[in-house]
Design an enzyme around this catalytic site. Structure first.
Site, mmCIF file in Angstrom:
data_model
loop_
_atom_site.group_PDB
_atom_site.id
_atom_site.type_symbol
_atom_site.label_atom_id
_atom_site.label_comp_id
_atom_site.label_asym_id
_atom_site.label_seq_id
_atom_site.Cartn_x
_atom_site.Cartn_y
_atom_site.Cartn_z
ATOM 1 N N LYS A 207 0.837 -1.214 0.000
ATOM 2 C CA LYS A 207 0.000 0.000 0.000
ATOM 3 C C LYS A 207 0.867 1.258 0.000
ATOM 4 C CE LYS A 207 -1.537 -1.436 3.874
ATOM 5 N NZ LYS A 207 -2.229 -1.673 5.163
ATOM 6 N N THR A 240 -7.024 10.013 7.997
ATOM 7 C CA THR A 240 -6.629 8.748 7.373
ATOM 8 C C THR A 240 -6.273 7.672 8.400
ATOM 9 O OG1 THR A 240 -4.360 9.520 7.188
ATOM 10 C CG2 THR A 240 -5.767 9.830 5.251
ATOM 11 N N GLY A 242 -6.561 4.562 10.310
ATOM 12 C CA GLY A 242 -7.356 3.348 10.149
ATOM 13 C C GLY A 242 -7.599 2.934 8.710
ATOM 14 N N THR A 243 -6.981 3.625 7.747
ATOM 15 C CA THR A 243 -7.200 3.249 6.335
ATOM 16 C C THR A 243 -6.715 1.822 6.061
ATOM 17 O OG1 THR A 243 -5.158 4.410 5.830
ATOM 18 C CG2 THR A 243 -7.198 5.526 5.243
ATOM 19 N N GLY A 244 -5.574 1.471 6.659
ATOM 20 C CA GLY A 244 -5.011 0.141 6.397
ATOM 21 C C GLY A 244 -5.904 -0.966 6.950
ATOM 22 N N CYS A 245 -6.364 -0.793 8.194
ATOM 23 C CA CYS A 245 -7.246 -1.795 8.827
ATOM 24 C C CYS A 245 -8.522 -1.936 8.008
ATOM 25 C CB CYS A 245 -7.633 -1.368 10.246
ATOM 26 S SG CYS A 245 -6.233 -0.994 11.292
HETATM 27 N N1 LIG Z 1 -5.149 10.330 1.310
HETATM 28 C C1 LIG Z 1 -5.550 9.196 0.720
HETATM 29 N N2 LIG Z 1 -6.389 9.244 -0.333
HETATM 30 C C2 LIG Z 1 -6.821 8.122 -0.944
HETATM 31 N N3 LIG Z 1 -6.443 6.895 -0.559
HETATM 32 C C3 LIG Z 1 -5.591 6.772 0.487
HETATM 33 C C4 LIG Z 1 -5.107 7.912 1.187
HETATM 34 N N4 LIG Z 1 -4.286 7.476 2.188
HETATM 35 C C5 LIG Z 1 -4.279 6.126 2.113
HETATM 36 N N5 LIG Z 1 -5.050 5.697 1.080
HETATM 37 C C6 LIG Z 1 -5.314 4.314 0.689
HETATM 38 O O1 LIG Z 1 -5.697 3.634 1.864
HETATM 39 C C7 LIG Z 1 -5.218 2.300 1.856
HETATM 40 C C8 LIG Z 1 -4.353 2.069 3.102
HETATM 41 O O2 LIG Z 1 -3.072 2.520 2.808
HETATM 42 P P1 LIG Z 1 -1.988 3.064 3.846
HETATM 43 O O3 LIG Z 1 -2.506 4.305 4.469
HETATM 44 O O4 LIG Z 1 -0.711 3.151 3.102
HETATM 45 O O5 LIG Z 1 -1.951 1.879 4.904
HETATM 46 P P2 LIG Z 1 -1.749 1.930 6.498
HETATM 47 O O6 LIG Z 1 -2.952 2.596 7.053
HETATM 48 O O7 LIG Z 1 -1.613 0.511 6.863
HETATM 49 O O8 LIG Z 1 -0.528 2.745 6.734
HETATM 50 C C9 LIG Z 1 -4.474 2.158 0.530
HETATM 51 O O9 LIG Z 1 -5.335 1.619 -0.430
HETATM 52 C C10 LIG Z 1 -4.082 3.577 0.192
HETATM 53 O O10 LIG Z 1 -3.865 3.761 -1.185
HETATM 54 C C1 LIG Z 2 -5.222 -1.353 17.562
HETATM 55 C C2 LIG Z 2 -4.615 -0.816 16.306
HETATM 56 N N1 LIG Z 2 -4.485 -1.625 15.236
HETATM 57 C C3 LIG Z 2 -3.959 -1.136 14.085
HETATM 58 C C4 LIG Z 2 -3.540 0.168 13.980
HETATM 59 C C5 LIG Z 2 -2.919 0.707 12.697
HETATM 60 O O1 LIG Z 2 -3.664 1.744 12.102
HETATM 61 P P1 LIG Z 2 -2.964 2.995 11.375
HETATM 62 O O2 LIG Z 2 -1.739 2.494 10.678
HETATM 63 O O3 LIG Z 2 -3.970 3.498 10.398
HETATM 64 O O4 LIG Z 2 -2.659 3.990 12.457
HETATM 65 C C6 LIG Z 2 -3.678 0.992 15.109
HETATM 66 N N2 LIG Z 2 -3.287 2.284 15.093
HETATM 67 N N3 LIG Z 2 -4.228 0.470 16.253
HETATM 68 MG MG LIG Z 3 -2.888 4.678 6.897
#
Ligand SMILES: Nc1ncnc2c1ncn2[C@@H]1O[C@H](COP(=O)(O)OP(=O)(O)O)[C@@H](O)[C@H]1O
Ligand SMILES: Cc1ncc(COP(=O)(O)O)c(N)n1
Ligand SMILES: [Mg+2]
Length: 529
Positions: A207, A240, A242-245
């Site tokens: 991602k 943003t 929690g986007t990954g979860c």
């Molecule tokens: N500002 C944003 N606009 C659109 N999509 C986003 C944005 N930030 C993250 N994403 C999308 O959200 C998903 C989670 O990505 P990311 O944020 O890299 O993961 P994590 O939350 O685990 O760090 C991916 O599909 C990424 O492309």
């Molecule tokens: C309990 C828990 N699980 C997962 C994430 C990762 O989320 P993020 O990378 O978006 O902060 C988090 N912050 N807290």
């Molecule tokens: Mg994220």
């Protein structure tokens, strides 16, 4: 290729199994099965990420979500203040409780805080079969706090990843899993996806939410044969967290419904993008990274002038139904006509447009809604549920040959107002069962706004009102000369009158509405004496 792994069937055989399963269950308990994701993850007290995000994402995607909590975090939009790991044997107990009883389709993992927890999970997966395993290798929160230390890396690499149908690391996690390699470009992400795939997962999604200097949000999907560069616009927002979860849960939800992997990933990415766009201006917490709204309810901009109250039957008192032909004839716009009716005392407005182009109707609905909202008057749309949804109007009014109230209710949700035209006791009963809020009953008198519409007369109105469980508004040929008679009958459940020509087929809408309002006030006060 992966040797171990949870077997993910293709969508066809998956559906077959679901049909067999549900018919079997129906035989047993008379019920149907529902796609089911088990989230094995940490709790986020701020509810933006972790278990709370997983529950909301699955709910939004229409999938049941059970939860095994691996860790409890004290967390908010500023960061992670404390972490309390759940004892491993208690994680095992939760896994057993869920998996021994419920038919889980897909397991999704988030925060796995210790090697012991990973082992407990892997043990459970050998005892209870599930259709797919989605691994989000959570290690560090975006705020920089460690959620699973480096000691876990070798267990992730050697034991968990080979079992996964998909692994979804962000840039930092992909780098950590690959011994700290540099990840700065899309080309680096491709390379990482290939290297991670060699560790055993069937699919990899690297991602790029945190990819520096990228205008788009780019993710790289690799299935061992092909690379797919999944791009969406990068939403400018602080929300943003929690986007990954959420992305991983949504992938799990789509897989549970039977989607093939690439489709699940595409849908999940689109869902995250849409949710971020809808939530880009919401303000929760004072930290650098806020949560977003999974259920897309807090649509930006519209909250400030949402109607405050639920449907109030007294809103039916003076119900103005528009007619574009009449307003055109008198040389005024729909918005001006609606504004004048409201000023004159109309308590609810229905837009009735039988000939307008959809695009024009939508624009008219939006303009009228702005006027109605500023006066706290509900705006309903005749027949067109799509226009009501697109304009965020307060509800719809449907006739007997339009969409059934129950279907409109499913599409519009619990808060919107639904009215149904009813001539008989049976139709009134059906409207109530279907989840309508009120009924319109008529034509009371003959009218030329509706061709071939048989009148039910005052007797018919009385019959429907007496049997109705819903509030009633009388409609059809009602004007200043007969409205008093209708209201003075004191019929049970009758809350008001709906009028078209009496307001809009006149030169001065304001004056006519005022006149009718005064008359209705008089009739209802004389009824009370
Ligand atoms: N500002 C944003 N606009 C659109 N999509 C986003 C944005 N930030 C993250 N994403 C999308 O959200 C998903 C989670 O990505 P990311 O944020 O890299 O993961 P994590 O939350 O685990 O760090 C991916 O599909 C990424 O492309
Ligand atoms: C309990 C828990 N699980 C997962 C994430 C990762 O989320 P993020 O990378 O978006 O902060 C988090 N912050 N807290
Ligand atoms: Mg994220």
């Amino acid at each position: 290729m992966a040797s171990g792994g949870v077997i993910l069937s293709n969508s066809f055989s998956f559906y077959q199994k679901r049909i067999v399963m549900s018919s079997r269950m129906q035989e047993k308990n008379g019920g149907a099965s529902i796609p089911h994701v088990l989230s094995v993850a940490g709790s986020d007290s701020g509810a933006g990420a972790g278990i709370q995000a997983d529950l909301k994402a699955c709910a939004a995607r229409g999938v049941y979500c059970s939860t095994v909590i691996t860790s409890v975090t004290a967390q908010n939009t500023v960061g992670v203040q404390a972490v309390h790991a759940v004892p491993e044997d208690f994680v095992a107990q939760q896994l057993k409780s869920v998996l021994s009883d419920m038919q889980v389709d897909v397991v999704k993992t988030g925060m796995l805080p210790s090697v012991g927890v990973v082992k407990v999970l892997l043990q459970s997966l050998t005892e209870f079969s599930v259709r797919a395993l989605v691994v989000d290798p959570v290690m560090v929160s975006t705020s920089g706090d460690v959620l699973a230390g480096p000691s876990i890396l070798s267990t992730f690499r050697e034991e968990l990843l080979p079992m996964a149908n998909i692994v979804t690391p962000n840039i930092k996690e992909a780098s950590a899993l690959l011994g700290g390699i540099r990840l700065e470009t899309v080309a680096d992400m491709r390379n990482a996806a290939e290297l991670l795939h060699a560790l055993g997962p069937r699919n990899v999604l690297v991602k790029g939410g945190d990819l520096p200097d990228s205008l788009d949000a780019v993710d790289i999907f690799f299935n061992g044969e092909h690379f797919y560069e999944l791009r969406s616009s990068r939403i400018k927002t602080r929300n943003t967290h929690g986007t990954g979860c959420t992305l991983a849960s949504c992938i799990a939800a789509e897989l549970a419904k039977g989607s093939p992997m690439l489709t699940a990933v595409r849908v999940a990415k689109r869902y995250v993008e849409t949710a971020l766009e809808y939530s880009k201006d919401i303000l929760i917490g004072n930290g650098i990274q806020g949560p977003f709204d999974h259920l897309l309810r807090l649509k930006s901009g519209s909250q400030s002038f949402h109607r405050k109250d639920a449907f109030n039957p007294s809103d039916l008192f003076l119900y103005a139904v528009t007619d574009s032909g009449m307003n055109k004839k008198w040389g005024r716009s729909m918005v001006d006509a609606v504004a004048a009716a409201i000023q004159g005392g109309a308590t609810i407005v229905q837009l009735r447009e039988k000939d307008a182009e959809t695009r024009d109707f939508l624009e008219t609905a939006k303009s009228c809604l702005a006027v109605c909202r500023s006066h706290g008057v509900p705006l309903l749309i005749n027949d067109r549920v799509d226009i009501a949804l697109a304009s965020d109007a307060d509800g719809v009014h449907v006739g007997q040959s339009d969409m059934p109230a129950s279907v409109a209710r499913t599409l519009l949700g619990p808060e919107k107002i639904i009215g149904v035209s009813c001539k008989t006791i049976e139709q009134a009963q059906q409207a109530w069962i279907g989840g309508a809020d009120y009924i319109g009953s008529g034509g009371v008198y003959s009218t030329n706004t509706k061709a071939n519409n048989p009148t039910i007369g005052l007797d018919g109105l009385k019959t429907v009102c007496s049997a109705s469980k819903l509030p009633v508004v009388a409609i059809g040929g009602i004007n200043a000369s007969n409205a008093g008679t209708v209201m003075e009958m004191g019929l049970p459940n009758l809350k008001g009158v709906a009028v078209v020509s009496a307001l809009f087929d006149r030169e001065n809408v304001l004056a006519e509405t005022k006149k009718l309002h005064a008359l209705l006030m008089e009739a209802s006060s004389s009824k009370m004496q």
